[in-house]
Design a protein around this motif. Structure first.
Motif, PDB file in Angstrom:
ATOM      1  N   GLY A  13       0.815  -1.200   0.000  1.00 19.11           N
ATOM      2  CA  GLY A  13       0.000   0.000   0.000  1.00 19.11           C
ATOM      3  C   GLY A  13       0.856   1.260   0.000  1.00 19.11           C
ATOM      4  N   GLY A  14       0.305   2.337  -0.527  1.00 16.58           N
ATOM      5  CA  GLY A  14       1.033   3.603  -0.578  1.00 16.58           C
ATOM      6  C   GLY A  14       2.334   3.482  -1.340  1.00 16.58           C
ATOM      7  N   ALA A  15       2.308   2.736  -2.439  1.00  9.60           N
ATOM      8  CA  ALA A  15       3.545   2.313  -3.095  1.00  9.60           C
ATOM      9  C   ALA A  15       4.240   3.389  -3.925  1.00  9.60           C
ATOM     10  N   THR A  16       3.605   4.536  -4.122  1.00  6.49           N
ATOM     11  CA  THR A  16       4.211   5.535  -5.001  1.00  6.49           C
ATOM     12  C   THR A  16       4.890   6.678  -4.242  1.00  6.49           C
ATOM     13  N   SER A  17       4.904   6.597  -2.911  1.00  7.64           N
ATOM     14  CA  SER A  17       5.458   7.717  -2.158  1.00  7.64           C
ATOM     15  C   SER A  17       5.998   7.235  -0.808  1.00  7.64           C
ATOM     16  N   GLY A  18       6.973   7.954  -0.297  1.00  6.11           N
ATOM     17  CA  GLY A  18       7.438   7.759   1.068  1.00  6.11           C
ATOM     18  C   GLY A  18       7.896   6.354   1.387  1.00  6.11           C
ATOM     19  N   LEU A  19       7.511   5.874   2.556  1.00 10.61           N
ATOM     20  CA  LEU A  19       7.961   4.568   3.026  1.00 10.61           C
ATOM     21  C   LEU A  19       7.414   3.437   2.170  1.00 10.61           C
ATOM     22  N   GLY A  20       6.179   3.573   1.709  1.00  8.04           N
ATOM     23  CA  GLY A  20       5.608   2.538   0.856  1.00  8.04           C
ATOM     24  C   GLY A  20       6.410   2.350  -0.414  1.00  8.04           C
ATOM     25  N   ARG A  21       6.813   3.436  -1.023  1.00  8.37           N
ATOM     26  CA  ARG A  21       7.627   3.337  -2.247  1.00  8.37           C
ATOM     27  C   ARG A  21       8.973   2.693  -1.945  1.00  8.37           C
ATOM     28  N   ALA A  22       9.572   3.075  -0.821  1.00  9.22           N
ATOM     29  CA  ALA A  22      10.866   2.494  -0.464  1.00  9.22           C
ATOM     30  C   ALA A  22      10.758   0.985  -0.262  1.00  9.22           C
ATOM     31  N   VAL A  23       9.679   0.545   0.369  1.00 12.98           N
ATOM     32  CA  VAL A  23       9.467  -0.894   0.575  1.00 12.98           C
ATOM     33  C   VAL A  23       9.257  -1.591  -0.769  1.00 12.98           C
ATOM     34  N   ALA A  24       8.433  -1.006  -1.627  1.00 16.86           N
ATOM     35  CA  ALA A  24       8.200  -1.595  -2.950  1.00 16.86           C
ATOM     36  C   ALA A  24       9.511  -1.726  -3.721  1.00 16.86           C
ATOM     37  N   GLU A  25      10.337  -0.704  -3.685  1.00 11.36           N
ATOM     38  CA  GLU A  25      11.604  -0.732  -4.417  1.00 11.36           C
ATOM     39  C   GLU A  25      12.555  -1.778  -3.843  1.00 11.36           C
ATOM     40  N   ALA A  26      12.563  -1.914  -2.508  1.00 14.87           N
ATOM     41  CA  ALA A  26      13.422  -2.925  -1.882  1.00 14.87           C
ATOM     42  C   ALA A  26      12.988  -4.332  -2.281  1.00 14.87           C
ATOM     43  N   LEU A  27      11.685  -4.562  -2.343  1.00 20.05           N
ATOM     44  CA  LEU A  27      11.167  -5.876  -2.727  1.00 20.05           C
ATOM     45  C   LEU A  27      11.467  -6.178  -4.197  1.00 20.05           C
ATOM     46  N   LEU A  28      11.305  -5.179  -5.048  1.00 18.67           N
ATOM     47  CA  LEU A  28      11.641  -5.359  -6.463  1.00 18.67           C
ATOM     48  C   LEU A  28      13.120  -5.688  -6.628  1.00 18.67           C
ATOM     49  N   ARG A  39      -3.674   5.778  -4.671  1.00 16.80           N
ATOM     50  CA  ARG A  39      -4.910   6.426  -5.113  1.00 16.80           C
ATOM     51  C   ARG A  39      -4.890   6.794  -6.590  1.00 16.80           C
ATOM     52  N   THR A  40      -3.723   7.167  -7.100  1.00 21.67           N
ATOM     53  CA  THR A  40      -3.637   7.783  -8.425  1.00 21.67           C
ATOM     54  C   THR A  40      -3.007   6.851  -9.445  1.00 21.67           C
ATOM     55  N   GLN A  41      -3.759   6.519 -10.480  1.00 24.78           N
ATOM     56  CA  GLN A  41      -3.253   5.621 -11.516  1.00 24.78           C
ATOM     57  C   GLN A  41      -2.061   6.226 -12.246  1.00 24.78           C
ATOM     58  N   GLN A  42      -2.073   7.540 -12.439  1.00 24.48           N
ATOM     59  CA  GLN A  42      -0.961   8.186 -13.140  1.00 24.48           C
ATOM     60  C   GLN A  42       0.359   7.981 -12.405  1.00 24.48           C
ATOM     61  N   ASP A  43       0.319   8.098 -11.067  1.00 26.71           N
ATOM     62  CA  ASP A  43       1.541   7.886 -10.284  1.00 26.71           C
ATOM     63  C   ASP A  43       2.004   6.435 -10.371  1.00 26.71           C
ATOM     64  N   LEU A  44       1.044   5.514 -10.383  1.00 26.39           N
ATOM     65  CA  LEU A  44       1.376   4.101 -10.516  1.00 26.39           C
ATOM     66  C   LEU A  44       1.998   3.811 -11.889  1.00 26.39           C
ATOM     67  N   ASN A  45       1.452   4.444 -12.917  1.00 23.43           N
ATOM     68  CA  ASN A  45       2.000   4.256 -14.265  1.00 23.43           C
ATOM     69  C   ASN A  45       3.438   4.745 -14.356  1.00 23.43           C
ATOM     70  N   LYS A  46       3.700   5.889 -13.725  1.00 22.96           N
ATOM     71  CA  LYS A  46       5.069   6.432 -13.725  1.00 22.96           C
ATOM     72  C   LYS A  46       6.030   5.486 -13.025  1.00 22.96           C
ATOM     73  N   MET A  47       5.588   4.932 -11.908  1.00 18.15           N
ATOM     74  CA  MET A  47       6.457   4.008 -11.173  1.00 18.15           C
ATOM     75  C   MET A  47       6.669   2.730 -11.966  1.00 18.15           C
ATOM     76  N   GLY A  48       5.602   2.249 -12.581  1.00 17.41           N
ATOM     77  CA  GLY A  48       5.716   1.041 -13.385  1.00 17.41           C
ATOM     78  C   GLY A  48       6.670   1.197 -14.547  1.00 17.41           C
ATOM     79  N   ALA A  49       6.702   2.391 -15.133  1.00 14.20           N
ATOM     80  CA  ALA A  49       7.604   2.644 -16.265  1.00 14.20           C
ATOM     81  C   ALA A  49       9.059   2.519 -15.847  1.00 14.20           C
ATOM     82  N   VAL A  50       9.333   2.843 -14.583  1.00 14.79           N
ATOM     83  CA  VAL A  50      10.701   2.740 -14.063  1.00 14.79           C
ATOM     84  C   VAL A  50      10.979   1.336 -13.552  1.00 14.79           C
ATOM     85  N   ALA A  51       9.993   0.748 -12.846  1.00 14.72           N
ATOM     86  CA  ALA A  51      10.214  -0.526 -12.161  1.00 14.72           C
ATOM     87  C   ALA A  51      10.230  -1.723 -13.102  1.00 14.72           C
TER      88      ALA A  51
END
Length: 258
Positions: A13-28, A39-51
């Motif tokens: 949860g909260g994967a596009t910002s702050g601690l949630g993003r850091a956890v997602a990146e560590a798992l990846l 909440r925002t699909q656009q932010d998720l799309n941006k992260m997906g493009a990088v991840a």
């Protein structure tokens, strides 16, 4: 150390910002497939493009019970191994600053959805006899933070829920833990610093120095400092750790049990 996550799918949860993003990146980085929730699909799309292909974005408002129901169905379809429960905290404020609407909103945003989602995910985890439920809460469980009464109260309630659940399902291969951050460089801590600066009539840098001085290491933490512990608790290596509230706080909490 290989955390054995390369064949695991984990929701964050909260994967596009702050601690949630850091956890997602560590798992990846450990090779896991991550279902990032925000909440925002656009932010998720941006992260997906990088991840890359191992990141799956899912937009949802976790305060909406219907949205949580649909999210749970999506996660069960993907046969997730673990879920990281994380979302933005309630507003800052003291007891006298807040009315009952604020308390009702805090219950929905910080407590209710976690119970609903947990109950929806448990049957599949029980069937597989394995799973990880990790709740990102706050050091306020162990040491209340000034001007954050809503968070202080709701996080403490989550600690009671997590400890109880861990006792109820411990024999079924599912661990349930809380990871409690202290002061980390995230948008959330900026909000807290700004509120404290307003109350004290100080500039932001002075208040940040105050907060850093409260820790043993005399600095504000980085999200990556937090994410490494999260990745470990989500891994098979942490199969004998459950029912715990573990702080990652640079020595902020003064209680002898940390």
């Amino acid at each position: 150390m290989d955390l054995q996550l390369s064949d695991k799918t984990i929701a964050v949860g909260g994967a596009t910002s702050g601690l949630g993003r850091a956890v997602a990146e560590a798992l990846l980085a450990e090779g896991a497939t991550v279902i990032g929730i925000a909440r925002t699909q656009q932010d998720l799309n941006k992260m997906g493009a990088v991840a890359g292909a191992k990141f799956i974005g899912y937009a949802a408002d976790l305060t909406d019970a219907t949205a949580v129901k649909h999210l749970a169905a999506f996660l069960n379809e993907h046969k997730i191994y673990a879920c990281v429960f994380n979302a933005g905290g309630p507003p800052t404020g003291r007891v006298e600053d807040l009315d009952m609407n604020d308390w009702d909103d805090a219950y929905r945003s910080t407590f209710r959805w976690k119970i609903q989602l947990t109950n929806a995910l448990l049957p599949a985890m029980k069937e597989k006899a394995e799973g990880r439920l990790l709740f990102l809460e706050s050091v306020s469980i162990k040491q209340p933070i000034d001007n954050l009464v809503l968070s202080n109260a709701m996080r403490a309630a989550m600690a009671g829920f997590v400890k109880t659940l861990s006792r109820e399902i411990g024999e079924q291969g599912i661990t349930v833990n809380i990871l409690a951050p202290g002061y980390h460089a995230t948008p959330r801590i900026t909000t807290v610093l700004e509120k404290s600066a307003e109350i004290q009539g100080l500039d932001l840098s002075a208040v940040e120095s105050q907060f850093a001085a409260e820790t043993a290491v005399k600095k504000i933490g980085q999200p990556a400092d937090f994410a490494t512990m999260a990745a470990f608790l989500l891994s098979p290596a942490a199969n004998y750790i459950t029912g715990q509230t573990i702080t990652v706080d640079g020595g902020l909490v003064r209680h002898i049990t940390g």
